[in-house]
Structure formats: structure tokens, C-alpha cells
Design an enzyme around this catalytic site. Structure first.
Site, PDB file in Angstrom:
ATOM      1  N   ASN A  92       0.672  -1.308   0.122  1.00 29.15           N
ATOM      2  CA  ASN A  92       0.047  -0.040   0.039  1.00 29.15           C
ATOM      3  C   ASN A  92       0.909   1.141   0.098  1.00 29.15           C
ATOM      4  N   LEU A  93       2.224   0.996  -0.238  1.00 30.35           N
ATOM      5  CA  LEU A  93       3.101   2.400  -0.287  1.00 30.35           C
ATOM      6  C   LEU A  93       3.140   3.052   1.130  1.00 30.35           C
ATOM      7  N   ARG A  95       5.275   2.850   3.217  1.00 30.28           N
ATOM      8  CA  ARG A  95       6.610   3.034   3.544  1.00 30.28           C
ATOM      9  C   ARG A  95       7.291   4.569   2.976  1.00 30.28           C
ATOM     10  N   ASP A 126      -4.242  -2.118   1.230  1.00 32.46           N
ATOM     11  CA  ASP A 126      -3.581  -2.330   2.625  1.00 32.46           C
ATOM     12  C   ASP A 126      -4.166  -3.667   3.159  1.00 32.46           C
ATOM     13  N   ASN A 169      -1.565  -1.782  12.438  1.00 28.04           N
ATOM     14  CA  ASN A 169      -1.116  -2.130  11.376  1.00 28.04           C
ATOM     15  C   ASN A 169      -0.569  -3.491  11.239  1.00 28.04           C
ATOM     16  N   THR A 219      11.776 -11.134  13.825  1.00 30.00           N
ATOM     17  CA  THR A 219      13.077 -10.351  14.423  1.00 30.00           C
ATOM     18  C   THR A 219      13.704 -11.045  15.444  1.00 30.00           C
ATOM     19  N   SER A 249      10.762  -2.452  22.161  1.00 28.56           N
ATOM     20  CA  SER A 249       9.956  -1.472  21.457  1.00 28.56           C
ATOM     21  C   SER A 249       8.774  -1.965  21.149  1.00 28.56           C
ATOM     22  N   TYR A 271       7.378  -1.674  18.465  1.00 31.96           N
ATOM     23  CA  TYR A 271       7.364  -2.549  17.129  1.00 31.96           C
ATOM     24  C   TYR A 271       7.975  -4.006  17.380  1.00 31.96           C
ATOM     25  N   HIS A 272       8.874  -4.181  18.087  1.00 33.85           N
ATOM     26  CA  HIS A 272       9.249  -5.571  18.564  1.00 33.85           C
ATOM     27  C   HIS A 272       8.233  -6.362  19.022  1.00 33.85           C
ATOM     28  N   LYS A 303       6.046  -8.101  16.820  1.00 29.84           N
ATOM     29  CA  LYS A 303       6.502  -9.360  16.474  1.00 29.84           C
ATOM     30  C   LYS A 303       6.431 -10.470  17.362  1.00 29.84           C
ATOM     31  N   LEU A 354      24.188  -0.036  10.861  1.00 30.20           N
ATOM     32  CA  LEU A 354      25.431  -0.193  10.205  1.00 30.20           C
ATOM     33  C   LEU A 354      25.331   0.865   8.934  1.00 30.20           C
ATOM     34  N   ARG A 411      16.828   5.517  23.540  1.00 34.23           N
ATOM     35  CA  ARG A 411      16.220   4.488  23.644  1.00 34.23           C
ATOM     36  C   ARG A 411      16.419   3.929  25.053  1.00 34.23           C
ATOM     37  N   GLU A 431      17.398   0.729  26.805  1.00 39.16           N
ATOM     38  CA  GLU A 431      17.904  -0.661  26.681  1.00 39.16           C
ATOM     39  C   GLU A 431      19.104  -0.876  27.269  1.00 39.16           C
TER      40      GLU A 431
HETATM   41  P1  NAD Z   1      10.105  -1.550   4.662  1.00 39.25           P
HETATM   42  O1  NAD Z   1       9.442  -0.760   5.545  1.00 39.25           O
HETATM   43  O2  NAD Z   1      11.193  -0.799   3.705  1.00 39.25           O
HETATM   44  O3  NAD Z   1       9.154  -2.414   3.925  1.00 39.25           O
HETATM   45  C1  NAD Z   1       8.026  -2.783   4.432  1.00 39.25           C
HETATM   46  C2  NAD Z   1       6.623  -2.678   3.126  1.00 39.25           C
HETATM   47  O4  NAD Z   1       5.379  -3.059   3.767  1.00 39.25           O
HETATM   48  C3  NAD Z   1       6.679  -0.920   2.636  1.00 39.25           C
HETATM   49  O5  NAD Z   1       6.877  -1.386   1.242  1.00 39.25           O
HETATM   50  C4  NAD Z   1       5.456  -0.616   3.166  1.00 39.25           C
HETATM   51  O6  NAD Z   1       4.840  -0.028   2.228  1.00 39.25           O
HETATM   52  C5  NAD Z   1       4.656  -2.105   3.139  1.00 39.25           C
HETATM   53  N1  NAD Z   1       3.573  -2.318   3.960  1.00 39.25           N
HETATM   54  C6  NAD Z   1       3.435  -1.932   5.426  1.00 39.25           C
HETATM   55  N2  NAD Z   1       2.278  -2.165   5.930  1.00 39.25           N
HETATM   56  C7  NAD Z   1       1.358  -2.618   4.976  1.00 39.25           C
HETATM   57  C8  NAD Z   1      -0.006  -2.836   4.886  1.00 39.25           C
HETATM   58  N3  NAD Z   1      -0.902  -2.808   5.972  1.00 39.25           N
HETATM   59  N4  NAD Z   1      -0.581  -3.342   3.798  1.00 39.25           N
HETATM   60  C9  NAD Z   1       0.412  -3.395   2.630  1.00 39.25           C
HETATM   61  N5  NAD Z   1       1.844  -2.967   2.736  1.00 39.25           N
HETATM   62  C10 NAD Z   1       2.099  -2.602   3.598  1.00 39.25           C
HETATM   63  O7  NAD Z   1      10.849  -2.751   5.734  1.00 39.25           O
HETATM   64  P2  NAD Z   1      11.943  -3.765   5.411  1.00 39.25           P
HETATM   65  O8  NAD Z   1      13.111  -3.324   5.885  1.00 39.25           O
HETATM   66  O9  NAD Z   1      11.726  -4.232   3.902  1.00 39.25           O
HETATM   67  O10 NAD Z   1      11.361  -5.018   6.481  1.00 39.25           O
HETATM   68  C11 NAD Z   1      10.466  -5.933   6.108  1.00 39.25           C
HETATM   69  C12 NAD Z   1      10.312  -6.939   7.178  1.00 39.25           C
HETATM   70  O11 NAD Z   1      11.269  -7.656   7.460  1.00 39.25           O
HETATM   71  C13 NAD Z   1       9.624  -6.319   8.274  1.00 39.25           C
HETATM   72  O12 NAD Z   1       8.203  -7.295   8.900  1.00 39.25           O
HETATM   73  C14 NAD Z   1      10.741  -6.263   9.295  1.00 39.25           C
HETATM   74  O13 NAD Z   1       9.989  -6.310  10.517  1.00 39.25           O
HETATM   75  C15 NAD Z   1      11.420  -7.396   9.047  1.00 39.25           C
HETATM   76  N6  NAD Z   1      12.916  -7.199   9.294  1.00 39.25           N
HETATM   77  C16 NAD Z   1      13.695  -6.072   8.795  1.00 39.25           C
HETATM   78  C17 NAD Z   1      14.945  -5.941   9.213  1.00 39.25           C
HETATM   79  C18 NAD Z   1      15.819  -4.815   8.667  1.00 39.25           C
HETATM   80  O14 NAD Z   1      16.746  -4.526   9.237  1.00 39.25           O
HETATM   81  N7  NAD Z   1      15.264  -4.040   7.674  1.00 39.25           N
HETATM   82  C19 NAD Z   1      15.477  -6.822  10.019  1.00 39.25           C
HETATM   83  C20 NAD Z   1      14.652  -7.915  10.750  1.00 39.25           C
HETATM   84  C21 NAD Z   1      13.552  -7.900  10.210  1.00 39.25           C
HETATM   85  N1  USQ Z   2      21.993   2.608  17.250  1.00 37.81           N
HETATM   86  C1  USQ Z   2      23.145   3.266  17.447  1.00 37.81           C
HETATM   87  N2  USQ Z   2      23.337   4.498  16.795  1.00 37.81           N
HETATM   88  C2  USQ Z   2      22.228   4.592  15.689  1.00 37.81           C
HETATM   89  C3  USQ Z   2      21.399   3.870  15.451  1.00 37.81           C
HETATM   90  C4  USQ Z   2      21.164   2.865  16.254  1.00 37.81           C
HETATM   91  O1  USQ Z   2      24.059   3.255  18.595  1.00 37.81           O
HETATM   92  O2  USQ Z   2      22.357   5.558  15.095  1.00 37.81           O
HETATM   93  C5  USQ Z   2      22.021   1.165  18.245  1.00 37.81           C
HETATM   94  C6  USQ Z   2      20.590   1.376  18.750  1.00 37.81           C
HETATM   95  O3  USQ Z   2      20.415   2.035  19.955  1.00 37.81           O
HETATM   96  C7  USQ Z   2      20.359  -0.392  19.170  1.00 37.81           C
HETATM   97  C8  USQ Z   2      21.054  -0.812  17.961  1.00 37.81           C
HETATM   98  O4  USQ Z   2      22.168   0.221  17.468  1.00 37.81           O
HETATM   99  O5  USQ Z   2      21.021  -0.563  20.260  1.00 37.81           O
HETATM  100  C9  USQ Z   2      20.368  -1.560  16.820  1.00 37.81           C
HETATM  101  O6  USQ Z   2      19.554  -0.571  16.146  1.00 37.81           O
HETATM  102  P1  USQ Z   2      18.867  -0.386  14.883  1.00 37.81           P
HETATM  103  O7  USQ Z   2      17.973   0.754  14.634  1.00 37.81           O
HETATM  104  O8  USQ Z   2      19.970  -0.641  13.808  1.00 37.81           O
HETATM  105  O9  USQ Z   2      18.037  -1.728  15.005  1.00 37.81           O
HETATM  106  P2  USQ Z   2      16.615  -1.893  15.730  1.00 37.81           P
HETATM  107  O10 USQ Z   2      15.987  -0.799  16.100  1.00 37.81           O
HETATM  108  O11 USQ Z   2      16.808  -3.302  16.576  1.00 37.81           O
HETATM  109  O12 USQ Z   2      15.669  -2.539  14.391  1.00 37.81           O
HETATM  110  C10 USQ Z   2      16.375  -3.063  13.134  1.00 37.81           C
HETATM  111  C11 USQ Z   2      15.051  -2.982  12.067  1.00 37.81           C
HETATM  112  C12 USQ Z   2      13.960  -4.046  12.558  1.00 37.81           C
HETATM  113  C13 USQ Z   2      14.509  -5.179  12.939  1.00 37.81           C
HETATM  114  C14 USQ Z   2      15.636  -5.308  13.797  1.00 37.81           C
HETATM  115  C15 USQ Z   2      16.376  -6.681  14.022  1.00 37.81           C
HETATM  116  O13 USQ Z   2      14.760  -1.885  12.027  1.00 37.81           O
HETATM  117  O14 USQ Z   2      12.947  -4.171  11.666  1.00 37.81           O
HETATM  118  O15 USQ Z   2      13.474  -6.208  13.380  1.00 37.81           O
HETATM  119  O16 USQ Z   2      16.668  -4.347  13.438  1.00 37.81           O
HETATM  120  S1  USQ Z   2      17.071  -7.014  15.774  1.00 37.81           S
HETATM  121  O17 USQ Z   2      17.720  -5.878  16.067  1.00 37.81           O
HETATM  122  O18 USQ Z   2      17.691  -8.229  15.595  1.00 37.81           O
HETATM  123  O19 USQ Z   2      15.625  -7.119  16.514  1.00 37.81           O
END
Ligand code: NAD
Ligand code: USQ
Length: 392
Positions: free
Chosen positions: A32-33, A35, A74, A119, A145, A187, A189-190, A193, A247, A330, A332
Site C-alpha cells: 500500500n506504499l 513506507r 492495505d 497495522n 526479528t 520497543s 514494534y518489536h 513481532k 550499520l 532508547r 535498552e
Molecule cells: P520496509 O518498511 O522497507 O518495507 C515494508 C513494506 O511493507 C513497505 O513497502 C510498506 O509500504 C509495506 N506495508 C507496510 N504495511 C502494509 C500494509 N498494511 N499493507 C500493505 N503493505 C504494507 O521494511 P523492511 O526493512 O523491508 O522490512 C520488511 C520486514 O522484515 C518487516 O516485517 C521487518 O520487521 C522485517 N525485518 C527487517 C529488518 C531490517 O533490518 N530491515 C530486520 C529484521 C526483520
Molecule cells: N544505534 C546506535 N546508533 C544509531 C542507530 C542505532 O547506536 O545511529 C543502536 C541502537 O540503540 C540499538 C542498535 O544500534 O542498540 C540497533 O539499532 P537499529 O536501529 O540498527 O536496529 P533495531 O532498532 O533493532 O531494528 C532493526 C530493524 C527491525 C529489525 C531489527 C532486528 O529496523 O525491523 O526487526 O533491526 S533486531 O535488532 O535483531 O531485533
């Protein structure tokens, strides 16, 4: 295979859709765009110039000769649309990325907390209920996650989903069980999950749905073999204080000469995976579905573990960047160890790409190439886990 990729316009979903299409699967993206709209809301943009989804898709058709369908709806709200798609198209698998995935975004305000829960939980539950109604044999692969396990500092090894426990009965006998590892979200968000996990347990037990939950670490990198093939296919690169992950943020900060933003002392230890490995892991999960009636298949999708401070030092050594130790926005653990099992995906054939493989340099190149697009005012993280203490 016919595979529906929910969230297929996102950072992980787009390269996954291309990878699966390149392997010969028929792909339909649902997105649904949201992001892209979050970028509008926050006044941010991907560092890389991502093309509109229809442009991405026609470029892919031109380059590969393969079609990817796109359905803009959506998943959390349009249940009937989802059922109609599943019934009409009968996919073999659904890959579910369609959630709000940023922890800082989920903690910005009551509105953001409520949006993230509404959502994510409704999207996941709609997918499960729709599969029961319209495609009960379809395999659901969900991106979870590593954060569901939490980051306790006790050094206990985290299993892949299930923890063996012994419980004493009232009669004094000992019963052995495998339970879901206790949830310990950091969080809102977490937390969504961890709630998703309970929904999966119920639908696997009650409706025999075939479900794989991939507990993924922090993804680094930008491009994959497929997204590199044309600039119109370029993947998104988030660097702002809400969506940028640690990173990739450090690599981009180094590219523009901005001091690396370490939160607190940087003693936080986290799991990481390269984006190319993410798409490979999803393909491996699709090739190895559980059978109907089996419990939820849980795999830890991570390839290495690093302390935030060590990542900053590594990037600084590579680039000469300065490091800034900031007050942590945060709530944490200041410092933790992380021992997690992650054997199942390598056993299926994953050959991990590590930071040591030199790919960091490639990400720095991407960051340098597009640094003129960076809005420095969007770098600081302004989302705080706790409201400021009231003045007394
Ligand atoms: P992202 O936000 O870039 O992509 C999510 C996509 O889902 C977006 O394009 C958004 O528009 C779409 N979306 C969200 N809600 C929707 C809805 N209700 N209907 C239709 N589309 C919807 O995120 P990402 O980084 O690609 O992460 C994808 C998945 O992987 C997530 O569930 C995230 O929790 C998980 N994940 C990501 C990371 C990371 O580091 N990026 C790490 C671990 C897990
Ligand atoms: N952090 C810094 N500096 C920054 C950004 C983050 O020190 O500029 C620290 C944060 O405080 C945290 C750690 O780096 O301790 C990780 O933060 P992050 O934003 O890289 O990752 P997180 O919030 O955990 O979320 C991301 C993704 C999420 C996914 C998760 C995997 O956004 O979708 O679920 O990584 S995990 O961390 O294994 O839960």
C-alpha cells in the site's frame, strides 16, 4: 511456484521479489506504499533515488523479460481484497514483509504506537484468516526479528524459537516440554513481532497452516545481484533517525564526514545479516516448507554478531570517520552479550556473506555516490523511549 510478496516495495521485499522472479517463480507484489508515505510524513527520503514501483516493474520486464504483478491495497484493512487475490491466484506461498518495521518510529508518539500495533497485528491476522478461508495449503513465510528474544545480559544461548524446559507436576513428576522462548520486546514494534508469534502458534495448531517464521537480525547493505542490473531497480537506503539502521547509518555518515552516532557507550550487541543473504534465506525457506499439522517452523536468520561500538571502530578505521558517543534515546541494556543458535539456514545451504568479505566498501561506495541527496538534518534520532521527566 506462484509467490505473493506482501510489502514487496520495501527494503527487503523489493530485492526478494526480484530474486524470486529471477529464479523463475511467478511473483505478485502487494503493497500500500505506506513506507513511501512515511517518508512524506517525516520529510525524509531514501539516500538512493528509488523509482516509483510501476517504473521499477517495467524496468524489470525490459531487463529480464519477466512480469511481476502489483496490487496496491492495505493488507491490514482490505481483508476482502486479500481473500479475493488468494482465491483467484492460488499462490503456493505468501512472503509477509508488510509491517511497520522501525523501532524508533513505533515509539514517537501515541499515534505511532497505535498505528504500528493496528497495522502489524491486523496485517498478520488478516493473512492468517484469509489463508484459512481461501488457500489453506499455501505456505506462509513471515519476517520476524531476533528482537523477540530480547537482549538480556545473562549470556544464555538463544535457541531457534523453542526452548526445552522441565516442569514439576503437582505429583512431583518432571515433564519435559518445548515452549516458545519467552518474549522480551524492546520497543512497541518489536512487541508486535512477539504477538505475531502467538497468532502463528494458534493457526498452525487449529488450522494446520504451514508457517515459517524467520527471526532476522539487522540487515545491512543496499544492493543485490538483481537490483544492480539497472539504476531504475536500485534498492532503498534509509539513513534517517527513524528508519536508518545502525550499520548502514554509520556507513553513510562516514561517507559525508558526519561523526558516527553511537548510542550510549555502544556496548549493545546485535545480530546482523547482509541483504543478499536475506533474499537467499527467503528462497531457502520457500524450498523447505513445513508440512500441514507441523508446528511453526522457526529459524534464526542472522550470520554474525557485533557490538555497536566495534562497528563504529571498524567503520572509523576504514574511512577515518570520527565517533560521537551520544546520550541513548532508547531504553535498552547499556551492554549485553548475544549467543544465538543459527544453524538451520546454513544447514539448508546458506553460505554467509560477512563484514570481513569487503562488502562494506561497496556500501560506502553507494553512500558516496548518492551523498549529495543526504539531508543532514534528518540524521539525529529524535524518537525517545520515555517522555522527558516533567519539571518539578
Ligand atoms: P520496509 O518498511 O522497507 O518495507 C515494508 C513494506 O511493507 C513497505 O513497502 C510498506 O509500504 C509495506 N506495508 C507496510 N504495511 C502494509 C500494509 N498494511 N499493507 C500493505 N503493505 C504494507 O521494511 P523492511 O526493512 O523491508 O522490512 C520488511 C520486514 O522484515 C518487516 O516485517 C521487518 O520487521 C522485517 N525485518 C527487517 C529488518 C531490517 O533490518 N530491515 C530486520 C529484521 C526483520
Ligand atoms: N544505534 C546506535 N546508533 C544509531 C542507530 C542505532 O547506536 O545511529 C543502536 C541502537 O540503540 C540499538 C542498535 O544500534 O542498540 C540497533 O539499532 P537499529 O536501529 O540498527 O536496529 P533495531 O532498532 O533493532 O531494528 C532493526 C530493524 C527491525 C529489525 C531489527 C532486528 O529496523 O525491523 O526487526 O533491526 S533486531 O535488532 O535483531 O531485533
Amino acid at each position: 511456484m506462484r509467490v505473493a510478496v506482501l510489502g514487496g516495495d520495501g527494503f527487503c521485499g523489493w530485492p526478494t521479489a526480484l530474486h524470486l522472479s529471477n529464479q523463475g517463480h511467478d511473483i505478485a507484489i502487494v503493497d500500500n506504499l505506506a513506507r513511501r508515505n512515511a517518508d512524506n510524513e517525516l520529510g525524509t527520503d531514501s539516500l538512493t533515488p528509488i523509482a516509483p514501483l510501476p517504473v521499477r516493474l517495467s524496468a524489470w520486464r525490459e531487463i529480464s523479460g519477466r512480469d511481476i504483478a502489483f496490487h496496491n491495497f492495505d493488507v491490514a484493512r482490505d481483508y476482502d481484497g486479500l481473500v479475493a487475490l488468494l482465491r483467484r491466484w492460488q499462490p503456493d506461498a505468501v512472503v509477509h514483509f508488510a509491517e511497520q518495521r522501525a523501532a524508533p518510529y513505533s515509539m514517537k508518539s501515541p499515534w505511532h504506537k497505535r498505528y504500528t500495533v493496528d497495522n502489524n497485528i491486523n496485517a498478520t491476522h488478516n493473512v492468517l484468516a484469509a489463508l484459512v478461508e481461501a488457500a489453506p495449503d499455501c505456505h506462509l513465510v513471515h519476517l520476524g526479528t531476533m528482537g523477540v528474544y530480547g537482549y538480556d545480559a545473562d549470556g544464555v544461548t538463544i535457541p531457534e524459537g523453542y526452548l526445552p524446559v522441565r516442569v514439576e507436576t503437582a505429583e512431583g513428576d518432571w515433564v519435559e516440554r518445548e515452549i516458545l522462548h519467552p518474549a522480551n520486546a524492546g520497543s512497541v514494534y518489536h512487541m508486535t513481532k512477539t504477538l505475531d508469534q502467538l497468532l502463528f502458534q494458534f493457526y498452525a495448531k487449529n488450522d494446520d497452516l504451514k508457517i515459517t517464521d524467520l527471526h532476522q537480525g539487522i540487515v545491512w547493505g543496499t544492493q543485490t545481484q538483481e537490483t544492480r542490473r539497472d539504476e531504475r531497480l536500485v534498492n532503498r537506503f534509509d539513513y534517517d533517525g527513524d528508519y536508518g539502521t545502525v550499520l548502514n547509518r554509520f556507513l553513510m555518515q562516514a561517507a559525508i564526514g558526519y561523526p558516527l552516532t553511537v548510542h550510549g557507550s555502544g556496548g549493545q550487541t546485535r545480530a546482523f545479516i547482509n541483504l543478499q543473504d536475506t533474499v537467499r534465506c527467503v528462497a531457502l525457506a520457500l524450498e523447505n516448507p513445513p508440512q500441514r499439522g507441523e508446528r511453526v517452523n522457526i529459524l534464526n536468520q542472522m550470520t554474525e554478531v557485533h557490538r555497536v561500538r566495534d562497528l563504529a571502530l571498524l567503520v572509523s578505521r576504514l574511512t577515518g570517520a570520527e565517533i560521537d558517543y551520544l546520550e541513548n534515546p532508547r531504553r535498552e541494556q547499556e551492554s549485553n552479550e548475544l549467543n544465538a543458535e543459527a544453524r538451520r539456514l546454513p544447514d539448508l545451504g546458506l553460505q554467509p556473506i560477512t563484514l570481513a568479505d569487503g562488502l562494506l566498501g561497496e556500501v560506502i561506495e553507494i553512500a558516496r555516490q548518492y551523498r549529495h541527496r543526504c539531508d543532514v538534518s534528518r540524521i539525529p534520532c529524535r524518537s525517545h523511549w520515555r517522555a522527558a521527566a516533567p519539571d518539578r
